[in-house]
Design a protein around this motif. Structure first.
Motif, PDB file in Angstrom:
ATOM      1  N   UNK A 127       0.862  -1.160  -0.070  1.00  0.00           N
ATOM      2  CA  UNK A 127      -0.065  -0.147  -0.147  1.00  0.00           C
ATOM      3  C   UNK A 127       0.901   1.269   0.002  1.00  0.00           C
ATOM      4  N   UNK A 128       0.218   2.430  -0.610  1.00  0.00           N
ATOM      5  CA  UNK A 128       0.894   3.645  -0.419  1.00  0.00           C
ATOM      6  C   UNK A 128       1.033   4.041   1.085  1.00  0.00           C
ATOM      7  N   UNK A 129       2.308   4.487   1.451  1.00  0.00           N
ATOM      8  CA  UNK A 129       2.755   4.829   2.673  1.00  0.00           C
ATOM      9  C   UNK A 129       2.697   6.218   2.889  1.00  0.00           C
ATOM     10  N   UNK A 130       2.509   6.780   4.122  1.00  0.00           N
ATOM     11  CA  UNK A 130       2.618   8.041   4.417  1.00  0.00           C
ATOM     12  C   UNK A 130       4.036   8.498   4.388  1.00  0.00           C
ATOM     13  N   UNK A 131       4.181   9.687   3.826  1.00  0.00           N
ATOM     14  CA  UNK A 131       5.474  10.303   3.717  1.00  0.00           C
ATOM     15  C   UNK A 131       5.441  11.823   3.890  1.00  0.00           C
ATOM     16  N   UNK A 161      -3.134  14.357   3.228  1.00  0.00           N
ATOM     17  CA  UNK A 161      -3.932  13.347   2.446  1.00  0.00           C
ATOM     18  C   UNK A 161      -3.547  12.013   2.660  1.00  0.00           C
ATOM     19  N   UNK A 162      -4.567  11.172   2.232  1.00  0.00           N
ATOM     20  CA  UNK A 162      -4.334   9.662   2.298  1.00  0.00           C
ATOM     21  C   UNK A 162      -3.295   9.210   1.406  1.00  0.00           C
ATOM     22  N   UNK A 163      -3.316   9.547  -0.041  1.00  0.00           N
ATOM     23  CA  UNK A 163      -2.439   8.910  -0.849  1.00  0.00           C
ATOM     24  C   UNK A 163      -1.783  10.112  -1.540  1.00  0.00           C
ATOM     25  N   UNK A 164      -0.546  10.034  -1.898  1.00  0.00           N
ATOM     26  CA  UNK A 164       0.350  10.922  -2.247  1.00  0.00           C
ATOM     27  C   UNK A 164      -0.031  11.510  -3.841  1.00  0.00           C
ATOM     28  N   UNK A 223     -10.251  14.949  -3.728  1.00  0.00           N
ATOM     29  CA  UNK A 223     -10.066  15.115  -2.387  1.00  0.00           C
ATOM     30  C   UNK A 223     -11.030  14.114  -1.484  1.00  0.00           C
ATOM     31  N   UNK A 224     -12.229  14.091  -1.837  1.00  0.00           N
ATOM     32  CA  UNK A 224     -13.178  13.053  -1.107  1.00  0.00           C
ATOM     33  C   UNK A 224     -12.613  11.664  -1.251  1.00  0.00           C
ATOM     34  N   UNK A 225     -12.000  11.225  -2.131  1.00  0.00           N
ATOM     35  CA  UNK A 225     -11.375   9.902  -2.407  1.00  0.00           C
ATOM     36  C   UNK A 225      -9.702   9.977  -2.181  1.00  0.00           C
ATOM     37  N   UNK A 276     -12.470  17.778   3.288  1.00  0.00           N
ATOM     38  CA  UNK A 276     -10.991  17.382   3.068  1.00  0.00           C
ATOM     39  C   UNK A 276     -10.161  18.453   2.345  1.00  0.00           C
ATOM     40  N   UNK A 277      -8.874  18.313   2.468  1.00  0.00           N
ATOM     41  CA  UNK A 277      -8.151  19.397   1.929  1.00  0.00           C
ATOM     42  C   UNK A 277      -8.222  19.563   0.660  1.00  0.00           C
ATOM     43  N   UNK A 278      -8.220  20.666  -0.085  1.00  0.00           N
ATOM     44  CA  UNK A 278      -8.041  21.028  -1.496  1.00  0.00           C
ATOM     45  C   UNK A 278      -7.102  22.237  -1.690  1.00  0.00           C
ATOM     46  N   UNK A 279      -6.722  22.556  -2.946  1.00  0.00           N
ATOM     47  CA  UNK A 279      -5.865  23.511  -3.022  1.00  0.00           C
ATOM     48  C   UNK A 279      -6.295  24.403  -4.351  1.00  0.00           C
TER      49      UNK A 279
END
Length: 313
Positions: A1-5, A13-16, A35-37, A66-69
């Motif tokens: 799985x994609x890891x936090x970094x 965010x959950x995924x980079x 962002x919702x996903x 969720x965060x957005x930009x």
């Protein structure tokens, strides 16, 4: 799985995975869906006036918690107005491009914003780091839209940025599936910015003709034009042929600007003029085979990434 970094922590965010802020394509519907996903959605302010940007920010906030930009094109004449709206609306993440962030970095940072700048080379990446940007997006010449004059490919660009910078690096250009994400992270990037694949989604505001052209694209169906006034990668059509012929005959900047005219991107991407519009798209277009809702696309990207890791580990 994609890891936090560092990228997931910086952006919350959950995924980079960041959806690029594309003109005539990434409004509040697309940004909020990403962002919702689990990714970071960006509102593309490059095709908006200040009042419209404010509307999109407000609608995006209503559609996601969720965060957005916001993507800010720094060379725009009204960039101060767009920055002011972004700050006034409380947006905390800015991705900047097409200009030097040093002129605006203090204003953005004083407003509590995280600032990520898009760069085509090490020289510009070092400048972004030196003025205080929190991260950079290294964008290879495979990317759709405006590209750096040096035309550095992603495979060569990302390792160089990773070796030389202390701040996190995201990768952009030609990434259209989970295999591309895995490759970018293997090069040392801590995240990716994806454009054309998100442009070909249900939530994208680009015209159905544009989306269909992306699906039809082969590996040789994009081209680079307008090198004298701002290199652009776009789908081939009659307009790109006319421009290429003019460039081969030595057309100067003024002649090319006259050919480009006004609202050529709107004509191609938003209005769907397949022959005379500018239909910006990256080389990854040839990998896109269906128009999906963002929810399904994000799940696919993560699963494809996991499958790619299994093949090489």
């Amino acid at each position: 799985m994609m890891k936090n970094n560092r990228v997931t922590e910086l952006l919350g965010i959950k995924y980079p995975i960041v959806q690029a802020g594309m003109v005539w394509t990434s409004g509040w519907r697309l940004a909020s869906a990403v962002s919702n996903n689990g990714g970071l959605g960006l509102i593309g302010s490059g095709s908006m006036k200040a009042d419209l940007l404010r509307e999109h920010i407000q609608k995006c906030r209503a559609a996601t918690d969720k965060p957005f930009g916001v993507n800010l094109t720094l060379l725009r004449g009204d960039i101060e107005e767009l920055i002011n709206v972004t700050i006034e609306e409380g947006v905390k993440i800015a991705f900047s491009s097409a200009g030097h962030p040093g002129k605006y970095i203090d204003k953005l940072k004083n407003a509590g914003m995280k600032v990520v700048h898009v760069v085509p080379s090490l020289k510009f990446a070092l400048k972004a780091e030196s003025v205080g940007c929190d991260a950079v997006v290294g964008e290879g010449v495979e990317a759709g839209g405006h590209n750096g004059a040096d035309q550095i490919a992603l495979m060569a660009l990302i390792p160089k940025l990773v070796d030389e910078l202390k701040i996190p690096v995201l990768a952009a250009g030609g990434i259209a599936d989970g295999r591309g994400i895995a490759a970018a992270l293997a090069l040392g990037a801590e995240g990716v910015q994806i454009g054309t694949r998100f442009a070909a989604t249900i939530e994208s505001s680009s015209h159905e003709n544009y989306k269909r052209r992306v699906l039809e694209a082969g590996d040789n169906d994009t081209t680079l034009i307008l090198s004298k006034i701002g290199l652009v990668r776009t789908l081939k059509n009659n307009f790109t042929k006319v421009v290429s012929d003019a460039e081969n005959k030595g057309a100067d900047e003024e002649a090319l600007k006259e050919l480009l005219g006004a609202k050529r991107e709107r004509r191609g991407i938003f209005e769907g003029d397949e022959q005379e519009g500018l239909m910006e798209a990256g080389q990854g277009a040839s990998l896109i085979k269906e128009i999906l809702p963002v929810e399904i696309l994000m799940k696919n990207l993560v699963e494809e990434y996991n499958q790619a890791l299994k093949k090489i580990c």
